[in-house]
Design an enzyme around this catalytic site. Structure first.
Site, PDB file in Angstrom:
ATOM      1  N   LEU A  44      -7.660  -1.868  -3.716  1.00 17.83           N
ATOM      2  CA  LEU A  44      -7.175  -1.533  -4.940  1.00 17.83           C
ATOM      3  C   LEU A  44      -5.746  -2.516  -4.683  1.00 17.83           C
ATOM      4  O   LEU A  44      -4.958  -2.294  -3.634  1.00 17.83           O
ATOM      5  CB  LEU A  44      -6.866  -0.165  -5.231  1.00 17.83           C
ATOM      6  N   ASP A  45      -5.557  -3.534  -5.532  1.00 17.27           N
ATOM      7  CA  ASP A  45      -4.040  -4.125  -5.376  1.00 17.27           C
ATOM      8  C   ASP A  45      -2.819  -3.567  -5.188  1.00 17.27           C
ATOM      9  O   ASP A  45      -2.906  -2.316  -5.763  1.00 17.27           O
ATOM     10  CB  ASP A  45      -4.093  -5.463  -6.471  1.00 17.27           C
ATOM     11  N   ARG A  46      -2.038  -4.170  -4.543  1.00 15.90           N
ATOM     12  CA  ARG A  46      -0.596  -3.346  -4.411  1.00 15.90           C
ATOM     13  C   ARG A  46       0.074  -3.180  -5.527  1.00 15.90           C
ATOM     14  O   ARG A  46       0.498  -1.842  -5.682  1.00 15.90           O
ATOM     15  CB  ARG A  46       0.111  -4.415  -3.437  1.00 15.90           C
TER      16      ARG A  46
END
Length: 180
Positions: A44-46
């Site tokens: 899950l992207d930052r």
């Protein structure tokens, strides 16, 4: 028995336990989950928030993360502008990205969900409206939902993964976790 942890990943946290080599330290999973032997099943992207699954079982990790299993992932997405039916139909049919066409998505406009405040808050422009969508995809390309909404002319402002398959964020505060 395999262990499966549901974690509500806050904004600006990496989906990994270390950040080796970064000149500026960034928040990682190790600041929230002190459980030895578990690893993220997918990413899950930052700059995204929400459900991240962690497990100590390699087969389960592969089944969750591998797009060939077509596990549904549902996102609550705040986009710039008022997305009309024509734009949503584009997502429902699948859009063409630089790395090829996407599979069709399930998508609907929803009322603003009752979520925790994001820190820092999203940028708000008084002259540009926004709306919320519920988008379910069954693949997992890099930054896919953000690229899909941009392709229909509605850039993502906030993205919260709400569920993966049968597992949801229900009653899980940001930065907290529980066993499935």
């Amino acid at each position: 028995m395999p262990r499966l942890i549901l974690f509500n990943k806050p904004y600006d946290v990496l989906s990994q336990f270390t950040d080796a080599g970064s000149p500026t330290p960034r928040a990682t999973l190790s600041q929230f989950v002190d459980v030895p032997g578990v690893y993220p099943a997918g990413r899950l992207d930052r700059d995204s928030e929400g459900l991240l699954l962690l497990t100590d079982d390699g087969r389960l990790q592969a089944r969750i993360a591998d797009p060939k299993f077509k596990l549904a992932k549902t996102y609550l997405v705040q986009v710039e502008g008022e997305a009309g039916e024509a734009a949503l139909d584009g997502l429902r049919e699948g859009v063409v990205l630089k790395d090829g066409p996407t599979r069709p998505a399930d998508v609907e406009r929803i009322a603003a969900p009752d979520l925790w405040p994001r820190v820092p808050p999203i940028r708000v422009r008084a002259s540009i409206p926004d709306c919320w969508l519920r988008i379910t995809i069954r693949e997992g390309r890099n930054r896919q939902v953000r690229r899909m909404t941009a392709a229909i002319g509605h850039p993502t402002l906030r993205l919260v993964r709400w569920s993966i398959g049968e597992w949801t964020l229900a009653d899980l505060a940001p930065g907290t976790w529980r066993d499935a």
